[in-house]
Design a protein around this motif. Structure first.
Motif, PDB file in Angstrom:
ATOM      1  N   GLY A  50      -9.152  -2.898  -3.062  1.00 24.08           N
ATOM      2  CA  GLY A  50      -8.670  -4.119  -2.406  1.00 24.08           C
ATOM      3  C   GLY A  50      -7.157  -4.238  -2.352  1.00 24.08           C
ATOM      4  O   GLY A  50      -6.625  -5.333  -2.146  1.00 24.08           O
ATOM      5  N   LYS A  51      -6.461  -3.128  -2.467  1.00 23.90           N
ATOM      6  CA  LYS A  51      -4.981  -3.168  -2.474  1.00 23.90           C
ATOM      7  C   LYS A  51      -4.428  -3.787  -1.189  1.00 23.90           C
ATOM      8  O   LYS A  51      -3.620  -4.713  -1.236  1.00 23.90           O
ATOM      9  N   THR A  52      -4.862  -3.243  -0.051  1.00 27.73           N
ATOM     10  CA  THR A  52      -4.304  -3.705   1.222  1.00 27.73           C
ATOM     11  C   THR A  52      -4.641  -5.175   1.461  1.00 27.73           C
ATOM     12  O   THR A  52      -3.786  -5.959   1.890  1.00 27.73           O
ATOM     13  N   THR A  53      -5.870  -5.548   1.136  1.00 25.80           N
ATOM     14  CA  THR A  53      -6.285  -6.947   1.333  1.00 25.80           C
ATOM     15  C   THR A  53      -5.409  -7.882   0.492  1.00 25.80           C
ATOM     16  O   THR A  53      -4.950  -8.929   0.968  1.00 25.80           O
ATOM     17  N   HIS A  54      -5.175  -7.514  -0.759  1.00 26.85           N
ATOM     18  CA  HIS A  54      -4.318  -8.338  -1.630  1.00 26.85           C
ATOM     19  C   HIS A  54      -2.882  -8.382  -1.094  1.00 26.85           C
ATOM     20  O   HIS A  54      -2.253  -9.434  -1.069  1.00 26.85           O
ATOM     21  N   CYS A  55      -2.360  -7.211  -0.688  1.00 31.09           N
ATOM     22  CA  CYS A  55      -0.964  -7.154  -0.222  1.00 31.09           C
ATOM     23  C   CYS A  55      -0.772  -8.008   1.028  1.00 31.09           C
ATOM     24  O   CYS A  55       0.229  -8.715   1.164  1.00 31.09           O
ATOM     25  N   VAL A 107       4.853  -3.053   1.837  1.00 36.94           N
ATOM     26  CA  VAL A 107       5.249  -1.649   2.036  1.00 36.94           C
ATOM     27  C   VAL A 107       4.005  -0.790   1.822  1.00 36.94           C
ATOM     28  O   VAL A 107       3.614  -0.513   0.684  1.00 36.94           O
ATOM     29  N   SER A 108       3.362  -0.436   2.927  1.00 38.95           N
ATOM     30  CA  SER A 108       2.171   0.397   2.860  1.00 38.95           C
ATOM     31  C   SER A 108       2.623   1.851   2.813  1.00 38.95           C
ATOM     32  O   SER A 108       3.121   2.387   3.802  1.00 38.95           O
ATOM     33  N   ILE A 109       2.440   2.480   1.658  1.00 43.57           N
ATOM     34  CA  ILE A 109       2.952   3.851   1.501  1.00 43.57           C
ATOM     35  C   ILE A 109       2.238   4.807   2.460  1.00 43.57           C
ATOM     36  O   ILE A 109       2.860   5.692   3.041  1.00 43.57           O
ATOM     37  N   ASN A 110       0.955   4.577   2.667  1.00 45.33           N
ATOM     38  CA  ASN A 110       0.213   5.384   3.647  1.00 45.33           C
ATOM     39  C   ASN A 110       0.910   5.388   5.000  1.00 45.33           C
ATOM     40  O   ASN A 110       1.065   6.422   5.636  1.00 45.33           O
ATOM     41  N   GLN A 111       1.312   4.190   5.410  1.00 45.07           N
ATOM     42  CA  GLN A 111       1.954   4.021   6.705  1.00 45.07           C
ATOM     43  C   GLN A 111       3.322   4.706   6.730  1.00 45.07           C
ATOM     44  O   GLN A 111       3.663   5.392   7.694  1.00 45.07           O
ATOM     45  N   VAL A 112       4.095   4.530   5.646  1.00 45.54           N
ATOM     46  CA  VAL A 112       5.432   5.137   5.577  1.00 45.54           C
ATOM     47  C   VAL A 112       5.306   6.663   5.627  1.00 45.54           C
ATOM     48  O   VAL A 112       6.048   7.343   6.352  1.00 45.54           O
ATOM     49  N   VAL A 113       4.346   7.199   4.863  1.00 48.86           N
ATOM     50  CA  VAL A 113       4.154   8.657   4.821  1.00 48.86           C
ATOM     51  C   VAL A 113       3.856   9.183   6.220  1.00 48.86           C
ATOM     52  O   VAL A 113       4.399  10.203   6.654  1.00 48.86           O
ATOM     53  N   GLN A 157      -8.659  15.221   2.215  1.00 48.03           N
ATOM     54  CA  GLN A 157      -8.668  14.301   3.349  1.00 48.03           C
ATOM     55  C   GLN A 157      -7.529  13.288   3.249  1.00 48.03           C
ATOM     56  O   GLN A 157      -7.719  12.066   3.417  1.00 48.03           O
ATOM     57  N   SER A 158      -6.344  13.814   2.915  1.00 51.55           N
ATOM     58  CA  SER A 158      -5.175  12.921   2.862  1.00 51.55           C
ATOM     59  C   SER A 158      -3.914  13.768   3.062  1.00 51.55           C
ATOM     60  O   SER A 158      -3.972  14.999   3.022  1.00 51.55           O
ATOM     61  N   TRP A 159      -2.792  13.083   3.277  1.00 50.30           N
ATOM     62  CA  TRP A 159      -1.527  13.793   3.442  1.00 50.30           C
ATOM     63  C   TRP A 159      -1.075  14.363   2.109  1.00 50.30           C
ATOM     64  O   TRP A 159      -1.308  13.759   1.054  1.00 50.30           O
ATOM     65  N   ILE A 160      -0.392  15.519   2.150  1.00 45.88           N
ATOM     66  CA  ILE A 160       0.226  16.071   0.944  1.00 45.88           C
ATOM     67  C   ILE A 160       1.633  15.472   0.910  1.00 45.88           C
ATOM     68  O   ILE A 160       2.498  15.839   1.702  1.00 45.88           O
ATOM     69  N   VAL A 161       1.830  14.508   0.029  1.00 46.41           N
ATOM     70  CA  VAL A 161       3.047  13.692   0.083  1.00 46.41           C
ATOM     71  C   VAL A 161       4.255  14.442  -0.474  1.00 46.41           C
ATOM     72  O   VAL A 161       4.166  15.085  -1.522  1.00 46.41           O
ATOM     73  N   ASP A 162       5.363  14.337   0.256  1.00 46.84           N
ATOM     74  CA  ASP A 162       6.648  14.839  -0.236  1.00 46.84           C
ATOM     75  C   ASP A 162       7.323  13.638  -0.919  1.00 46.84           C
ATOM     76  O   ASP A 162       7.875  12.757  -0.262  1.00 46.84           O
TER      77      ASP A 162
END
Ligand code: DAT
Length: 173
Positions: free
Chosen positions: A16-21, A33-39, A53-58
């Protein structure tokens, strides 16, 4: 010195992170600040992992991308990890927790593949992100809140809003 605190909302995918934010951004005026979106938007990654099934974050690129905004204060950071953020940036870490049955239903609704679903359920049961938060930040700024129902979410948002108002009073010049 920032005029507004920075808060991280973390936890296993589906807690529920996004819902709370979003609720806190609307109610309190914090910047979500949605890190998924920024990435994705700023390409802070080294490609897509089919296995996870996700980005390899730098992480260095990500921190550079958000540094100015976060240092200005008033951010609510939405991500399933918290230990990469410098301690000096963060005033409160909220770890959301959820029962396995609720989490199963939410991830199933997102059509997660069985292996990924099971991996996330295991991570929630083993309290992986709670431990990560406690290892990375001072214990007194880490709080654990349950997010099984919409009533609990309302109460969490009330509580974080009250904390935010108190921080503003305590840190006013
Ligand atoms: P996350 O950002 O942690 O992946 P989300 O905010 O996208 O999670 O929520 C996942 C789903 O669960 C979404 O359909 C909304 C629902 N949900 C979130 N928190 C809830 C709560 N406390 N009670 C009931 N449903 C909730």
């Amino acid at each position: 010195m920032r005029q507004s605190p920075n808060i991280i909302i973390t936890g296993t995918p589906g807690v529920g992170k996004t819902t709370h934010c979003e609720a806190l951004a609307e109610r309190v005026g914090l910047r979500h600040v949605s890190i998924n979106q920024v990435v994705k938007d700023k390409e802070c990654h080294e490609g897509w992992s089919d296995e996870y099934q996700s980005w390899i974050v730098d992480e260095d690129k990500l921190l550079d991308a958000i540094e100015d905004e976060v240092k200005a204060g008033g951010c609510i950071i939405d991500w399933h990890a918290c230990d990469l953020f410098p301690r000096s940036w963060i005033d409160l870490v909220v770890v959301l927790r959820v029962d396995s049955t609720a989490l199963y239903d939410r991830l199933k609704a997102r059509r997660y593949a069985e292996a990924k679903l099971q991996e996330n359920l295991d991570s929630e049961i083993m309290e992986v992100l709670l431990q990560e938060a406690r290892d990375a930040f001072d214990e007194e700024i880490v709080i654990e809140l349950t997010s099984n129902t919409s009533e609990e979410m309302e109460s969490n948002v009330d509580r974080i809003e009250a904390w935010y108002k108190q921080w503003k009073i305590d840190n006013s010049a």
